[in-house]
Scaffold this active site. Structure first.
Site, PDB file in Angstrom:
ATOM      1  N   ASN A   1      -8.940   1.586   8.397  1.00 38.53           N
ATOM      2  CA  ASN A   1      -8.993   2.758   7.518  1.00 38.53           C
ATOM      3  C   ASN A   1     -10.292   3.480   7.860  1.00 38.53           C
ATOM      4  O   ASN A   1     -11.130   2.917   8.571  1.00 38.53           O
ATOM      5  CB  ASN A   1      -9.007   2.328   6.050  1.00 38.53           C
ATOM      6  CG  ASN A   1      -7.605   2.156   5.495  1.00 38.53           C
ATOM      7  OD1 ASN A   1      -6.758   3.016   5.675  1.00 38.53           O
ATOM      8  ND2 ASN A   1      -7.352   1.027   4.837  1.00 38.53           N
TER       9      ASN A   1
ATOM     10  N   HIS B   1      -5.758  -3.573  12.039  1.00 39.08           N
ATOM     11  CA  HIS B   1      -5.533  -2.328  11.307  1.00 39.08           C
ATOM     12  C   HIS B   1      -6.882  -1.744  10.899  1.00 39.08           C
ATOM     13  O   HIS B   1      -7.864  -2.472  10.796  1.00 39.08           O
ATOM     14  CB  HIS B   1      -4.716  -2.696  10.058  1.00 39.08           C
ATOM     15  CG  HIS B   1      -4.760  -1.703   8.956  1.00 39.08           C
ATOM     16  ND1 HIS B   1      -5.659  -1.764   7.919  1.00 39.08           N
ATOM     17  CD2 HIS B   1      -4.003  -0.620   8.718  1.00 39.08           C
ATOM     18  CE1 HIS B   1      -5.440  -0.762   7.084  1.00 39.08           C
ATOM     19  NE2 HIS B   1      -4.437  -0.063   7.547  1.00 39.08           N
TER      20      HIS B   1
ATOM     21  N   PRO C   1       5.090   5.182  11.402  1.00 40.79           N
ATOM     22  CA  PRO C   1       5.505   6.094  10.322  1.00 40.79           C
ATOM     23  C   PRO C   1       5.217   5.564   8.909  1.00 40.79           C
ATOM     24  O   PRO C   1       5.736   6.148   7.931  1.00 40.79           O
ATOM     25  CB  PRO C   1       7.017   6.263  10.538  1.00 40.79           C
ATOM     26  CG  PRO C   1       7.396   5.367  11.668  1.00 40.79           C
ATOM     27  CD  PRO C   1       6.240   4.474  11.973  1.00 40.79           C
TER      28      PRO C   1
ATOM     29  N   HIS D   1     -10.487   3.973  13.034  1.00 43.72           N
ATOM     30  CA  HIS D   1     -10.644   5.379  12.649  1.00 43.72           C
ATOM     31  C   HIS D   1     -12.015   5.914  13.062  1.00 43.72           C
ATOM     32  O   HIS D   1     -12.338   7.066  12.789  1.00 43.72           O
ATOM     33  CB  HIS D   1     -10.555   5.526  11.117  1.00 43.72           C
ATOM     34  CG  HIS D   1      -9.186   5.422  10.515  1.00 43.72           C
ATOM     35  ND1 HIS D   1      -8.347   4.364  10.708  1.00 43.72           N
ATOM     36  CD2 HIS D   1      -8.512   6.273   9.673  1.00 43.72           C
ATOM     37  CE1 HIS D   1      -7.222   4.556  10.012  1.00 43.72           C
ATOM     38  NE2 HIS D   1      -7.302   5.702   9.385  1.00 43.72           N
TER      39      HIS D   1
ATOM     40  N   LYS E   1      -0.221   8.167  14.364  1.00 39.06           N
ATOM     41  CA  LYS E   1       0.186   8.022  12.961  1.00 39.06           C
ATOM     42  C   LYS E   1       1.304   9.016  12.686  1.00 39.06           C
ATOM     43  O   LYS E   1       1.146  10.220  12.912  1.00 39.06           O
ATOM     44  CB  LYS E   1      -1.028   8.310  12.068  1.00 39.06           C
ATOM     45  CG  LYS E   1      -0.754   8.476  10.591  1.00 39.06           C
ATOM     46  CD  LYS E   1      -0.209   7.225   9.946  1.00 39.06           C
ATOM     47  CE  LYS E   1      -1.142   6.052  10.112  1.00 39.06           C
ATOM     48  NZ  LYS E   1      -0.628   4.802   9.572  1.00 39.06           N
TER      49      LYS E   1
ATOM     50  N   LYS F   1      -2.323   5.133  19.700  1.00 40.70           N
ATOM     51  CA  LYS F   1      -1.462   4.993  18.518  1.00 40.70           C
ATOM     52  C   LYS F   1      -1.345   6.369  17.868  1.00 40.70           C
ATOM     53  O   LYS F   1      -2.355   7.062  17.690  1.00 40.70           O
ATOM     54  CB  LYS F   1      -2.087   4.005  17.535  1.00 40.70           C
ATOM     55  CG  LYS F   1      -1.506   4.091  16.124  1.00 40.70           C
ATOM     56  CD  LYS F   1      -1.973   2.955  15.250  1.00 40.70           C
ATOM     57  CE  LYS F   1      -1.655   3.207  13.786  1.00 40.70           C
ATOM     58  NZ  LYS F   1      -1.904   2.031  12.936  1.00 40.70           N
TER      59      LYS F   1
HETATM   60  O1  GKR Z   1      -5.862   6.677   7.399  1.00 36.62           O
HETATM   61  O2  GKR Z   1      -4.168   7.848   6.800  1.00 36.62           O
HETATM   62  C1  GKR Z   1      -4.656   6.834   7.217  1.00 36.62           C
HETATM   63  C2  GKR Z   1      -3.751   5.674   7.581  1.00 36.62           C
HETATM   64  O3  GKR Z   1      -2.422   6.009   7.311  1.00 36.62           O
HETATM   65  C3  GKR Z   1      -4.155   4.426   6.849  1.00 36.62           C
HETATM   66  O4  GKR Z   1      -4.223   4.670   5.486  1.00 36.62           O
HETATM   67  C4  GKR Z   1      -3.215   3.276   7.109  1.00 36.62           C
HETATM   68  O5  GKR Z   1      -3.539   2.231   6.240  1.00 36.62           O
HETATM   69  O6  GKR Z   1      -4.159   3.189   9.332  1.00 36.62           O
HETATM   70  C5  GKR Z   1      -3.323   2.652   8.442  1.00 36.62           C
HETATM   71  C6  GKR Z   1      -2.039   2.095   9.020  1.00 36.62           C
HETATM   72  O7  GKR Z   1      -2.038   1.671  10.143  1.00 36.62           O
HETATM   73  O8  GKR Z   1      -1.030   2.015   8.310  1.00 36.62           O
HETATM   74 MG    MG Z   2      -0.023   0.933   9.996  1.00 35.02          MG
END
Ligand code: GKR
Ligand code: MG
Length: 438
Positions: free
Chosen positions: A338, A336, A238, A365, A208, A206
Site C-alpha cells: 500500500n 503486496h 482487478p 507503491h 492495477k 503490475k
Molecule cells: O493502492 O489503490 C491501491 C491498491 O489497490 C491497494 O489498496 C491494494 O491493497 O495494492 C493493493 C492490491 O494489490 O490489492
Molecule cells: Mg492485489
C-alpha cells in the site's frame, strides 16, 4: 500456552512513541475509488533504557493508533527480545477490540496484526542493534543480497497529491512528471510504464485494474505486452470486482500473457472456480490473508501465489513462516503493498531477503511517493532492486525534522481513515463502490 519472561538479561523498553504522519499521495484509481491527497501512515519509535531506538511504519488510522496507544501498557518495561510474550499479551488483552465486520477491505483491516507488526519490527530493529546484526540475520540470514521489485502501474487522474492535489508541479521532469500525469487509457499507461521502468530499472510490471470495464483494461495488458515483449512479466489485479464468468472470459484473453492474474474475483470459492478454468496462475492479497484461511485455501486451491504483507500477516517472523507454509503446499510467495515510505520498504527488504522461496518480484507503491523520513532521503533502486542493508537492525535511522513535517501534515489534513470511495464521490457524487462490478 505458557509464556515466561525469563531472567532479566538485557535492555527494557522505556519509551514508546506513536507518530501519525500524512504522506502526499497522487490520485491513483482503484476499484474502491481514488486515493486521497494524503495517505496515512503511523511511525513507531521505541527507546530502551540504554537508549537504543527501534523504528517501524504501518498503515495508520485513528482506531489503529488508539490501539497502539493502549498497547503502551504491554510494551513499556518489556524485553524487546521476548516477542512471543509481547504478542501473546497484545492478543489476549486487546482481542475484544477486533471487530468481525471489517468493511469493504476486510483483508487489510485487522487491527491486532497491524499493531503487533509495528511493535515486532521496532523490537527486531533494537535486537539487531543489540547484537550488531542486520534484521535479515535475525530472520534466518541472507538468501539474496538484493531484493527485486516490480513496476506498479495505476490508472490515475492528473495530480501530484499533497498540497498540490490535482495540480502538477510545473518543474517536474522525467518520472517525477509521469508520476503526476493522468493515465486514463492504454497509451497513457504505456507512457507511465516507460517512465517508471527507466527511473527504477524494474524488470516486471503490475497493472492495477478494476477501474474501467474489463475490455479496456485487458487492452492495456495486451498493449503492455506488445510494447515490452515477453521478457517482461506482466501481472494484472482487478481487486476482486469481476464476476467468476467475467474472470474466466477475460482471463482466457490474457492466457499466455500474464505471469499471474491477481484477485480477479472475490472469495476463495470464486477464485477456485476461476483457477480451474484457466492455465494462468492466480495470486491473492484478498482471499487468503491469514493463517486461519490457509486450510480452505489449500483444500479449494483458490490461488497459486500468496502476496504476503507483514503489516497484515502480523510481522516479519510470521511472514517468514508463511513462506514455509507456501513451500509446504507448493504455493508461490510474493508481497503486496500500500502507499508507504522507506521504513516499510526496508522492513520488506529484510524479510524478502530471508525467505528462500520468494518466487516473484515484490509489489511496491514507493515510486508514487516523493517524501521520506529516514536519514539520507529516498531509498535507491538499482535495476529494480534494493540492496539489503548490512548495518545492525533495519540499517536506517529516523530523520526527526522530516518526521515532524509529515506529522504536521497529518494534523492539518483532516483525514482520519483511508476512504477512497468518499474521495471519488467528491469528484462524482453518483459514484458507488460495488464489490462485484462487472
Ligand atoms: O493502492 O489503490 C491501491 C491498491 O489497490 C491497494 O489498496 C491494494 O491493497 O495494492 C493493493 C492490491 O494489490 O490489492
Ligand atoms: Mg492485489
Amino acid at each position: 500456552m505458557n509464556i515466561v519472561s525469563g531472567e532479566r538479561v538485557g535492555p527494557r523498553i522505556k519509551e514508546f512513541r506513536v507518530i501519525p504522519i500524512a504522506i502526499s499521495d497522487p490520485p491513483l484509481l482503484n476499484s474502491v475509488g481514488v486515493h486521497a491527497a494524503y495517505a496515512l501512515r503511523t511511525v513507531i519509535e521505541l527507546i530502551t533504557d540504554d537508549n537504543i531506538s527501534g523504528i517501524s511504519e504501518i498503515p495508520g488510522n485513528i482506531e489503529i493508533n488508539a490501539l497502539l496507544e493502549k498497547s503502551r501498557d504491554v510494551v513499556l518495561g518489556a524485553d524487546p527480545f521476548q516477542l512471543n510474550k509481547i504478542r501473546a499479551d497484545i492478543f489476549s488483552r486487546y482481542g475484544a477490540e477486533e471487530s468481525e465486520s471489517r468493511g469493504d477491505n476486510p483483508w487489510d483491516s485487522r487491527k491486532l496484526v497491524h499493531v503487533y507488526s509495528a511493535i515486532e519490527v521496532a523490537c527486531l530493529d533494537i535486537q539487531g542493534k543489540v547484537c550488531g546484526r542486520p534484521v535479515v540475520d535475525l530472520l534466518g540470514g541472507l538468501c539474496r543480497e538484493t531484493v527485486p521489485f516490480s513496476a506498479y502501474l495505476f490508472y490515475k487522474y492528473k495530480g501530484a497529491g499533497g498540497s498540490l492535489g490535482y495540480e502538477i508541479d510545473p518543474n517536474a521532469k522525467g518520472w517525477d512528471f509521469a508520476r503526476q500525469a493522468a493515465a486514463e487509457n492504454s497509451e497513457e499507461i504505456i507512457v507511465q510504464a516507460r517512465a517508471m521502468m527507466k527511473e527504477f530499472g524494474f524488470k516486471s510490471i503490475k497493472l492495477k485494474g478494476g477501474v474501467y470495464p474489463p475490455e479496456k483494461e485487458v487492452d492495456a495488458i495486451i498493449q503492455l505486452r506488445k510494447s515490452f515483449g515477453p521478457d517482461v512479466p506482466l501481472r494484472f489485479d482487478p481487486n476482486g470486482v469481476w464476476k467468476v464468468e467475467t474472470s474466466i472470459k477475460y482471463g482466457k484473453k490474457m492466457e499466455g500473457i500474464l505471469q499471474y492474474l491477481e484477485d480477479p474475483t472475490r472469495g476463495q470459492e470464486g477464485m477456485a472456480k476461476v483457477r480451474r478454468a484457466l492455465e494462468t496462475p492466480l495470486a491473492t492479497n484478498m482471499c487468503t490473508t491469514s493463517f486461519e484461511e490457509i486450510p480452505s485455501s489449500v483444500k479449494l486451491w483458490s490461488e497459486d501465489i500468496i502476496l504476503s504483507d507483514h503489516h497484515f500477516w502480523g510481522g516479519l517472523r510470521e511472514s517468514v513462516s508463511l513462506g514455509r507454509v507456501c513451500q509446504t503446499f507448493g504455493k508461490g510467495l510474493s508481497m503486496h503493498s500500500n502507499s508507504h515510505l522507506g521504513i516499510s520498504l526496508i522492513a520488506m527488504v529484510h524479510m524478502a531477503a530471508a525467505i528462500p522461496n520468494l518466487s516473484y518480484d515484490l509489489d511496491t507503491h514507493y515510486p508514487w511517493q516523493s517524501e521520506e523520513i529516514i536519514e539520507g532521503g529516498r531509498v535507491k533502486f538499482e535495476d529494480g532492486n534494493v540492496a539489503v542493508p548490512r548495518e545492525p537492525g533495519l540499517g536506517i535511522e529516523l530523520d526527526h525534522a522530516a518526521l515532524t513535517n509529515l506529522h504536521n501534515a497529518y494534523k492539518n489534513c483532516n483525514i482520519t481513515h483511508r476512504d477512497d470511495t468518499a474521495e471519488m464521490k467528491k469528484i462524482d457524487p453518483d459514484w458507488e463502490f460495488q464489490a462485484i462490478r462487472w
